[in-house]
Design an enzyme around this catalytic site. Structure first.
Site, mmCIF file in Angstrom:
data_model
loop_
_atom_site.group_PDB
_atom_site.id
_atom_site.type_symbol
_atom_site.label_atom_id
_atom_site.label_comp_id
_atom_site.label_asym_id
_atom_site.label_seq_id
_atom_site.Cartn_x
_atom_site.Cartn_y
_atom_site.Cartn_z
ATOM 1 N N ASP A 38 0.836 -1.205 0.000
ATOM 2 C CA ASP A 38 0.000 0.000 0.000
ATOM 3 C C ASP A 38 0.873 1.257 0.000
ATOM 4 O O ASP A 38 2.021 1.232 0.428
ATOM 5 C CB ASP A 38 -0.917 -0.030 1.231
ATOM 6 C CG ASP A 38 -2.137 0.863 1.054
ATOM 7 O OD1 ASP A 38 -2.360 1.377 -0.061
ATOM 8 O OD2 ASP A 38 -2.873 1.051 2.038
ATOM 9 N N GLY A 41 0.082 5.519 -4.298
ATOM 10 C CA GLY A 41 -0.487 6.816 -4.683
ATOM 11 C C GLY A 41 0.124 7.944 -3.859
ATOM 12 O O GLY A 41 0.495 8.996 -4.379
ATOM 13 N N ARG A 42 0.249 7.691 -2.545
ATOM 14 C CA ARG A 42 0.837 8.713 -1.670
ATOM 15 C C ARG A 42 2.300 8.970 -2.031
ATOM 16 O O ARG A 42 2.771 10.099 -2.011
ATOM 17 C CB ARG A 42 0.719 8.268 -0.199
ATOM 18 C CG ARG A 42 -0.599 8.675 0.418
ATOM 19 C CD ARG A 42 -0.884 7.882 1.667
ATOM 20 N NE ARG A 42 -1.313 6.512 1.336
ATOM 21 C CZ ARG A 42 -1.588 5.590 2.236
ATOM 22 N NH1 ARG A 42 -1.448 5.861 3.506
ATOM 23 N NH2 ARG A 42 -2.008 4.397 1.857
ATOM 24 N N ARG A 52 -0.970 8.940 -10.192
ATOM 25 C CA ARG A 52 -0.793 7.895 -9.177
ATOM 26 C C ARG A 52 -0.041 6.693 -9.752
ATOM 27 O O ARG A 52 0.683 5.999 -9.046
ATOM 28 C CB ARG A 52 -2.162 7.441 -8.666
ATOM 29 C CG ARG A 52 -2.899 8.496 -7.856
ATOM 30 C CD ARG A 52 -4.346 8.056 -7.614
ATOM 31 N NE ARG A 52 -4.408 6.696 -7.082
ATOM 32 C CZ ARG A 52 -4.203 6.386 -5.800
ATOM 33 N NH1 ARG A 52 -3.956 7.338 -4.926
ATOM 34 N NH2 ARG A 52 -4.261 5.137 -5.385
ATOM 35 N N HIS A 56 2.665 3.192 -8.798
ATOM 36 C CA HIS A 56 2.524 1.754 -9.086
ATOM 37 C C HIS A 56 3.740 1.262 -9.873
ATOM 38 O O HIS A 56 4.261 0.182 -9.612
ATOM 39 C CB HIS A 56 1.248 1.484 -9.886
ATOM 40 C CG HIS A 56 -0.012 1.943 -9.198
ATOM 41 N ND1 HIS A 56 -0.261 1.697 -7.866
ATOM 42 C CD2 HIS A 56 -1.090 2.630 -9.653
ATOM 43 C CE1 HIS A 56 -1.446 2.220 -7.540
ATOM 44 N NE2 HIS A 56 -1.962 2.797 -8.603
ATOM 45 N N SER A 84 -7.259 -5.538 -5.422
ATOM 46 C CA SER A 84 -8.390 -6.113 -4.692
ATOM 47 C C SER A 84 -9.656 -6.049 -5.543
ATOM 48 O O SER A 84 -9.734 -5.297 -6.513
ATOM 49 C CB SER A 84 -8.611 -5.359 -3.377
ATOM 50 O OG SER A 84 -9.191 -4.093 -3.624
ATOM 51 N N GLU A 86 -12.242 -4.751 -4.573
ATOM 52 C CA GLU A 86 -12.752 -3.396 -4.331
ATOM 53 C C GLU A 86 -12.023 -2.357 -5.195
ATOM 54 O O GLU A 86 -12.557 -1.272 -5.456
ATOM 55 C CB GLU A 86 -12.608 -3.037 -2.854
ATOM 56 C CG GLU A 86 -13.543 -3.799 -1.917
ATOM 57 C CD GLU A 86 -13.191 -5.273 -1.715
ATOM 58 O OE1 GLU A 86 -12.001 -5.631 -1.843
ATOM 59 O OE2 GLU A 86 -14.112 -6.076 -1.453
ATOM 60 N N ASN A 87 -10.810 -2.675 -5.644
ATOM 61 C CA ASN A 87 -10.046 -1.723 -6.452
ATOM 62 C C ASN A 87 -10.684 -1.476 -7.823
ATOM 63 O O ASN A 87 -10.331 -0.507 -8.504
ATOM 64 C CB ASN A 87 -8.587 -2.180 -6.640
ATOM 65 C CG ASN A 87 -7.737 -2.040 -5.389
ATOM 66 O OD1 ASN A 87 -6.808 -2.821 -5.162
ATOM 67 N ND2 ASN A 87 -8.025 -1.053 -4.546
ATOM 68 N N ARG A 90 -11.979 2.044 -8.605
ATOM 69 C CA ARG A 90 -11.100 3.195 -8.882
ATOM 70 C C ARG A 90 -11.394 3.762 -10.273
ATOM 71 O O ARG A 90 -12.040 3.101 -11.093
ATOM 72 C CB ARG A 90 -9.626 2.754 -8.797
ATOM 73 C CG ARG A 90 -9.244 2.398 -7.371
ATOM 74 C CD ARG A 90 -7.763 2.234 -7.202
ATOM 75 N NE ARG A 90 -7.481 1.929 -5.804
ATOM 76 C CZ ARG A 90 -6.297 2.034 -5.234
ATOM 77 N NH1 ARG A 90 -5.258 2.433 -5.937
ATOM 78 N NH2 ARG A 90 -6.128 1.743 -3.963
ATOM 79 N N SER A 215 -8.264 -4.823 4.894
ATOM 80 C CA SER A 215 -8.799 -4.558 3.553
ATOM 81 C C SER A 215 -9.121 -5.845 2.783
ATOM 82 O O SER A 215 -8.777 -5.983 1.611
ATOM 83 C CB SER A 215 -7.832 -3.680 2.742
ATOM 84 O OG SER A 215 -7.629 -2.444 3.391
HETATM 85 C C1 IPE Z 1 -5.424 -2.749 -0.293
HETATM 86 O O1 IPE Z 1 -5.078 -1.426 -0.515
HETATM 87 C C2 IPE Z 1 -5.425 -3.512 -1.591
HETATM 88 C C3 IPE Z 1 -4.120 -3.723 -2.181
HETATM 89 C C4 IPE Z 1 -2.974 -3.438 -1.620
HETATM 90 C C5 IPE Z 1 -4.127 -4.333 -3.479
HETATM 91 P P1 IPE Z 1 -6.187 -0.295 -0.712
HETATM 92 O O2 IPE Z 1 -5.467 0.978 -0.805
HETATM 93 O O3 IPE Z 1 -7.083 -0.656 -1.841
HETATM 94 O O4 IPE Z 1 -7.009 -0.440 0.645
HETATM 95 P P2 IPE Z 1 -7.911 0.614 1.414
HETATM 96 O O5 IPE Z 1 -8.842 1.206 0.412
HETATM 97 O O6 IPE Z 1 -6.984 1.654 1.970
HETATM 98 O O7 IPE Z 1 -8.576 -0.176 2.475
HETATM 99 C C1 IPE Z 2 -1.504 0.239 -3.387
HETATM 100 O O1 IPE Z 2 -1.290 1.611 -3.436
HETATM 101 C C2 IPE Z 2 -1.683 -0.364 -4.768
HETATM 102 C C3 IPE Z 2 -3.044 -0.811 -5.059
HETATM 103 C C4 IPE Z 2 -4.031 -0.853 -4.213
HETATM 104 C C5 IPE Z 2 -3.305 -1.255 -6.415
HETATM 105 P P1 IPE Z 2 -2.498 2.651 -3.478
HETATM 106 O O2 IPE Z 2 -2.839 2.935 -4.890
HETATM 107 O O3 IPE Z 2 -3.624 2.159 -2.642
HETATM 108 O O4 IPE Z 2 -1.816 3.912 -2.809
HETATM 109 P P2 IPE Z 2 -2.452 4.907 -1.749
HETATM 110 O O5 IPE Z 2 -2.979 4.078 -0.627
HETATM 111 O O6 IPE Z 2 -3.527 5.662 -2.449
HETATM 112 O O7 IPE Z 2 -1.317 5.767 -1.325
HETATM 113 MG MG MG Z 3 -4.081 2.358 -0.666
#
Ligand code: IPE
Ligand code: IPE
Ligand code: MG
Length: 259
Positions: A38, A41-42, A52, A56, A84, A86-87, A90, A215
């Protein structure tokens, strides 16, 4: 009299990778480690990138370094939560870029996986991935099938609750054809019907970027997993952070309900 700090000192405090490694007991390594990768994006935002996806992309280097290190440390399996269920909510633009990145990664990584004797597997609602990704996945799984070292298991379109739903469906079908009786269902029946039962439950789950939640990752299998949460963002997660997590794990007292 000294007062104990409220939080324990991080395992890697001031130590080099070599010093941490010297403290690790090779006979007490976790067999299966899961990582919730995780913070991409940050990381991108902090670097001043507009997209973002740059986070990745940078995360791929972490995947390569950590896979190699886990193999060298003798782990049997590494499960990486890459996307995930849930992803899918996005923005389509980010999803498309992630899927393109995944497809490229799968083709590009064959030599690296083979030279490290790593076998690729996947778990999740794989049928929901774009056809190109499914093809790349099949290709790389087949190209690494003969490797006898660590298993790298990618969780893709993965959801822990959905995995349980699918397991229940499989069990219900067995009952429908008379191959199983309802009273014969036990915890083992559920475990056997998860996506990758051969990996065993993860002993250790690492989550980067300081989020204290699961998650929907391996919720059935993590009943007794140890958790290690680090503020390090995934694109900056390196071998030293992995070693620190392993040392943290080895300092835990796993009681499994006993005393
Ligand atoms: C969890 O990260 C899923 C993956 C690392 C693939 P997310 O960024 O999607 O989780 P939430 O939304 O913060 O719970
Ligand atoms: C994890 O990084 C990668 C995936 C969930 C695909 P994020 O994309 O969730 O990054 P943040 O949490 O927004 O920083
Ligand atoms: Mg995340």
């Amino acid at each position: 009299m000294s007062i104990k700090p409220a939080t324990s000192t991080p395992a890697w405090n001031g130590m080099s990778a070599e010093e941490i490694e010297a403290q690790l007991d090779p006979s007490r390594m976790p067999r299966h480690v899961g990582i919730i990768m995780d913070g991409n994006g940050r990381w991108a935002r902090r670097q001043g990138f507009m997209e973002r996806i740059r986070g990745h992309e940078a995360g791929i280097d972490s995947v390569r370094e950590i896979t190699r290190a886990c193999g060298e440390l003798g782990l049997q399996a590494l499960s990486l939560y890459a996307f995930s269920k849930e992803n899918w909510s996005r923005p389509q633009r980010e999803i498309d870029a992630l899927m393109a990145l995944l497809e490229r990664f799968l083709y590009n990584e064959v030599d690296e996986l083979n030279s490290n004797n790593v076998r690729l597997t996947a778990c999740g609602a794989i049928q929901d991935l774009p056809a190109g990704c499914q093809k790349a996945l099949a290709h790389t799984m087949q190209a690494t099938a003969g490797n006898t070292g660590m298993i790298l298991n990618l969780a893709l379109s993965y959801g822990g609750r959905y995995e349980i739903v699918e397991a229940v469906r499989k069990i219900a079908r067995e009952i429908a054809v008379g191959a199983l009786k309802p009273d014969e269902i036990d915890e083992d029946t559920l475990s056997r019907n998860m996506y990758r039962p051969e990996l065993g439950d993860p002993d250790l789950i690492i989550r980067t970027s300081d989020e204290f939640r699961v998650s929907n990752f391996m919720i059935w299998q993590s009943a007794y997993s140890e958790f290690h949460i680090t503020p390090v963002l995934w694109p900056e997660f390196r071998k030293i952070h992995l070693l620190a997590a392993l040392l943290d794990y080895q300092r835990r007292d796993r009681r499994f309900g006993g005393v």
